[in-house]
Write a protein that holds these residues in place. Structure first.
Motif, PDB file in Angstrom:
ATOM      1  N   VAL A 117       0.841  -1.197   0.000  1.00 18.72           N
ATOM      2  CA  VAL A 117       0.000   0.000   0.000  1.00 18.72           C
ATOM      3  C   VAL A 117       0.871   1.240   0.000  1.00 18.72           C
ATOM      4  N   SER A 118       0.255   2.355  -0.377  1.00 19.91           N
ATOM      5  CA  SER A 118       0.924   3.643  -0.306  1.00 19.91           C
ATOM      6  C   SER A 118       0.221   4.490   0.744  1.00 19.91           C
ATOM      7  N   GLY A 119       0.558   5.751   0.802  1.00 22.69           N
ATOM      8  CA  GLY A 119      -0.103   6.667   1.720  1.00 22.69           C
ATOM      9  C   GLY A 119      -1.149   7.493   0.988  1.00 22.69           C
ATOM     10  N   GLY A 120      -1.288   8.732   1.413  1.00 21.47           N
ATOM     11  CA  GLY A 120      -2.229   9.634   0.758  1.00 21.47           C
ATOM     12  C   GLY A 120      -3.667   9.176   0.891  1.00 21.47           C
ATOM     13  N   SER A 121      -4.455   9.467  -0.143  1.00 21.02           N
ATOM     14  CA  SER A 121      -5.888   9.167  -0.116  1.00 21.02           C
ATOM     15  C   SER A 121      -6.199   7.698  -0.388  1.00 21.02           C
ATOM     16  N   LEU A 122      -5.168   6.907  -0.729  1.00 24.54           N
ATOM     17  CA  LEU A 122      -5.389   5.489  -1.048  1.00 24.54           C
ATOM     18  C   LEU A 122      -6.058   4.748   0.109  1.00 24.54           C
ATOM     19  N   ILE A 123      -5.607   4.999   1.325  1.00 25.78           N
ATOM     20  CA  ILE A 123      -6.139   4.272   2.484  1.00 25.78           C
ATOM     21  C   ILE A 123      -7.634   4.557   2.644  1.00 25.78           C
ATOM     22  N   LYS A 124      -8.047   5.781   2.431  1.00 27.55           N
ATOM     23  CA  LYS A 124      -9.476   6.110   2.510  1.00 27.55           C
ATOM     24  C   LYS A 124     -10.274   5.291   1.502  1.00 27.55           C
ATOM     25  N   SER A 125      -9.723   5.076   0.337  1.00 28.18           N
ATOM     26  CA  SER A 125     -10.428   4.328  -0.713  1.00 28.18           C
ATOM     27  C   SER A 125     -10.516   2.833  -0.406  1.00 28.18           C
ATOM     28  N   LEU A 126      -9.808   2.375   0.631  1.00 29.34           N
ATOM     29  CA  LEU A 126      -9.883   0.972   1.045  1.00 29.34           C
ATOM     30  C   LEU A 126     -10.928   0.748   2.141  1.00 29.34           C
ATOM     31  N   ARG A 127     -11.672   1.791   2.493  1.00 35.21           N
ATOM     32  CA  ARG A 127     -12.564   1.733   3.657  1.00 35.21           C
ATOM     33  C   ARG A 127     -13.641   0.661   3.555  1.00 35.21           C
ATOM     34  N   LYS A 128     -14.054   0.284   2.353  1.00 35.22           N
ATOM     35  CA  LYS A 128     -15.114  -0.718   2.221  1.00 35.22           C
ATOM     36  C   LYS A 128     -14.647  -2.111   2.634  1.00 35.22           C
ATOM     37  N   LEU A 129     -13.336  -2.320   2.669  1.00 38.06           N
ATOM     38  CA  LEU A 129     -12.812  -3.625   3.093  1.00 38.06           C
ATOM     39  C   LEU A 129     -13.053  -3.889   4.572  1.00 38.06           C
ATOM     40  N   VAL A 130     -13.246  -2.844   5.354  1.00 39.82           N
ATOM     41  CA  VAL A 130     -13.458  -3.039   6.794  1.00 39.82           C
ATOM     42  C   VAL A 130     -14.947  -3.100   7.128  1.00 39.82           C
ATOM     43  N   GLU A 131     -15.782  -3.200   6.092  1.00 41.75           N
ATOM     44  CA  GLU A 131     -17.222  -3.313   6.270  1.00 41.75           C
ATOM     45  C   GLU A 131     -17.684  -4.682   5.762  1.00 41.75           C
ATOM     46  N   ALA A 132     -18.923  -5.029   6.096  1.00 43.74           N
ATOM     47  CA  ALA A 132     -19.520  -6.253   5.553  1.00 43.74           C
ATOM     48  C   ALA A 132     -19.710  -6.074   4.050  1.00 43.74           C
ATOM     49  N   PRO A 133     -19.551  -7.139   3.257  1.00 45.78           N
ATOM     50  CA  PRO A 133     -19.281  -8.516   3.690  1.00 45.78           C
ATOM     51  C   PRO A 133     -17.799  -8.846   3.837  1.00 45.78           C
ATOM     52  N   TYR A 134     -16.916  -7.934   3.407  1.00 49.79           N
ATOM     53  CA  TYR A 134     -15.508  -8.287   3.267  1.00 49.79           C
ATOM     54  C   TYR A 134     -14.793  -8.483   4.591  1.00 49.79           C
ATOM     55  N   VAL A 135     -15.122  -7.685   5.594  1.00 50.87           N
ATOM     56  CA  VAL A 135     -14.400  -7.805   6.854  1.00 50.87           C
ATOM     57  C   VAL A 135     -14.549  -9.200   7.457  1.00 50.87           C
ATOM     58  N   ASP A 136     -15.666  -9.872   7.161  1.00 54.05           N
ATOM     59  CA  ASP A 136     -15.892 -11.218   7.685  1.00 54.05           C
ATOM     60  C   ASP A 136     -15.530 -12.326   6.697  1.00 54.05           C
ATOM     61  N   SER A 137     -15.555 -12.033   5.407  1.00 50.80           N
ATOM     62  CA  SER A 137     -15.351 -13.092   4.409  1.00 50.80           C
ATOM     63  C   SER A 137     -13.901 -13.250   3.975  1.00 50.80           C
ATOM     64  N   ILE A 138     -13.103 -12.210   4.075  1.00 52.55           N
ATOM     65  CA  ILE A 138     -11.696 -12.295   3.668  1.00 52.55           C
ATOM     66  C   ILE A 138     -10.902 -13.083   4.706  1.00 52.55           C
ATOM     67  N   ASP A 139      -9.996 -13.929   4.225  1.00 55.19           N
ATOM     68  CA  ASP A 139      -9.109 -14.665   5.117  1.00 55.19           C
ATOM     69  C   ASP A 139      -7.902 -13.770   5.415  1.00 55.19           C
ATOM     70  N   TRP A 140      -8.051 -12.949   6.443  1.00 52.64           N
ATOM     71  CA  TRP A 140      -7.023 -11.959   6.764  1.00 52.64           C
ATOM     72  C   TRP A 140      -5.733 -12.613   7.250  1.00 52.64           C
ATOM     73  N   SER A 141      -5.804 -13.833   7.699  1.00 55.79           N
ATOM     74  CA  SER A 141      -4.597 -14.503   8.196  1.00 55.79           C
ATOM     75  C   SER A 141      -3.573 -14.736   7.095  1.00 55.79           C
ATOM     76  N   LYS A 142      -4.011 -14.670   5.845  1.00 59.75           N
ATOM     77  CA  LYS A 142      -3.111 -14.899   4.717  1.00 59.75           C
ATOM     78  C   LYS A 142      -2.424 -13.616   4.248  1.00 59.75           C
ATOM     79  N   TRP A 143      -2.868 -12.478   4.740  1.00 58.35           N
ATOM     80  CA  TRP A 143      -2.343 -11.199   4.264  1.00 58.35           C
ATOM     81  C   TRP A 143      -0.960 -10.913   4.838  1.00 58.35           C
ATOM     82  N   HIS A 144      -0.084 -10.358   3.997  1.00 65.37           N
ATOM     83  CA  HIS A 144       1.203  -9.802   4.397  1.00 65.37           C
ATOM     84  C   HIS A 144       1.270  -8.396   3.805  1.00 65.37           C
TER      85      HIS A 144
END
Length: 326
Positions: A117-144
């Motif tokens: 990831v980068s900085g700036g406004s990019l992080i704001k554009s990722l906000r939907k990932l922390v909402e349903a359905p993704y926050v529960d359906s993504i296998d976060w344990s695999k992320w690096h």
């Protein structure tokens, strides 16, 4: 509901230098957009997809109106996709699905998902990932998670890309603390860059990060990056000597034209070895650079963003304002 860990701790499974901390694009397609009545003129190699909630229709010439899900042009030869969304909200919704789909793909294929990831406004554009359905359906344990660039400041400093990502994203999802790789901000810019490159080399050696068979550089699964109004990506600025760096994986900069001056950054050989890159660009202030990079422009300048050319797929995600001069 999945919950994130309340604090980050050191990983003891990595060598000291790797431990996470606590807390040439070829000729682009010519795209002409009019948002009152949409007309898209494209080369014969492109397709425009006009999507709706129920179905998608493909045409090879013109679309008379823009669907709410956006306009997509696909340069099949150069593996480049350009998506234009009516609003940044619609862009964020699409970006979440795109990221989640790739997370599922690589988690199944490799057992891990390396995300930059980068900085700036990019992080704001990722906000939907922390909402349903993704926050529960993504296998976060695999992320690096890694940073394409970072300011050499303390992690609680307002200029820190780590702080921006932690506050807006990482603190809200259960990615294992040992899978988040921040820089060592106690070092100088040069020392932090060398340390981060050592970390990456260790992770390539252990198979967490793939290695490109083409370039020999690390091959990240997905890079999510933004672009500055001057066309810079990461901390690779117009006219800077680092644009030509082709040996180092991670470089340092002490004369950044944008404060703070001390930074570390991935180099273009690393960026361009990626499997997927999403360039997220919003706002009218970036429309002229987008026009130069993707449309008809008399500007002879070559911006750093035009040097982004991954081994895999490049996806431009634009809102209406950023695409207003196409």
């Amino acid at each position: 509901m999945a919950t994130a860990a309340s604090s980050l701790t050191f990983s003891t499974s990595l060598p000291k230098l790797c431990r996470p901390f606590s807390i040439s694009i070829t000729q682009p397609p010519q795209v002409s957009l009019n948002f009152k009545k949409l007309n898209c003129s494209i080369s014969s190699a492109l397709k425009i997809s006009r999507g709706t909630a129920a179905a998608a229709t493909t045409t090879t010439a013109k679309a008379s109106s823009m669907a709410s899900s956006g306009i997509t042009t696909v340069d099949q030869k150069n593996k480049k996709v350009v998506e234009v969304f009516d609003t940044e909200e619609e862009l964020a919704v699409s970006l979440a699905k795109y990221t989640a789909d790739l997370s599922d793909k690589f988690a199944k294929e490799r057992g891990s998902f390396t995300v930059v990831v980068s900085g700036g406004s990019l992080i704001k554009s990722l906000r939907k990932l922390v909402e349903a359905p993704y926050v529960d359906s993504i296998d976060w344990s695999k992320w690096h998670v890694f940073w394409v660039d970072e300011r050499v400041v303390p992690k609680d400093h307002p200029d820190s890309n780590y702080k921006l990502a932690f506050d807006g994203f990482l603190s809200k999802v259960p990615i294992p603390p040992g899978n988040v790789y921040a820089i060592n901000d106690a070092l100088s810019a040069e020392g932090a860059a060398d340390d981060y490159e050592t970390c990456l080399k260790h992770l390539v050696h252990t198979g967490v990060i793939n290695k490109s068979s083409v370039s020999g550089f690390p091959k990240f699964d997905l890079m999510l990056v933004g672009m500055g109004p001057d066309g810079h990506v990461a901390s690779l600025f117009p006219g800077h000597p680092l644009l030509k760096e082709n040996q180092k994986w991670v470089a340092h900069i002490t004369d950044s034209p944008k404060p703070p001056p001390g930074r570390i950054t991935f180099t273009f050989p690393v960026i361009n070895s990626s499997s997927y890159i999403a360039l997220v660009v919003c706002g009218a202030g970036k429309a002229s650079v987008v026009q130069t990079a993707l449309g008809k422009s008399q500007n002879s300048d070559v911006f750093p963003v035009q040097m982004v050319s991954p081994e895999g797929e490049l996806k431009w995600c634009l809102d209406r304002d950023a695409a207003s001069k196409l």
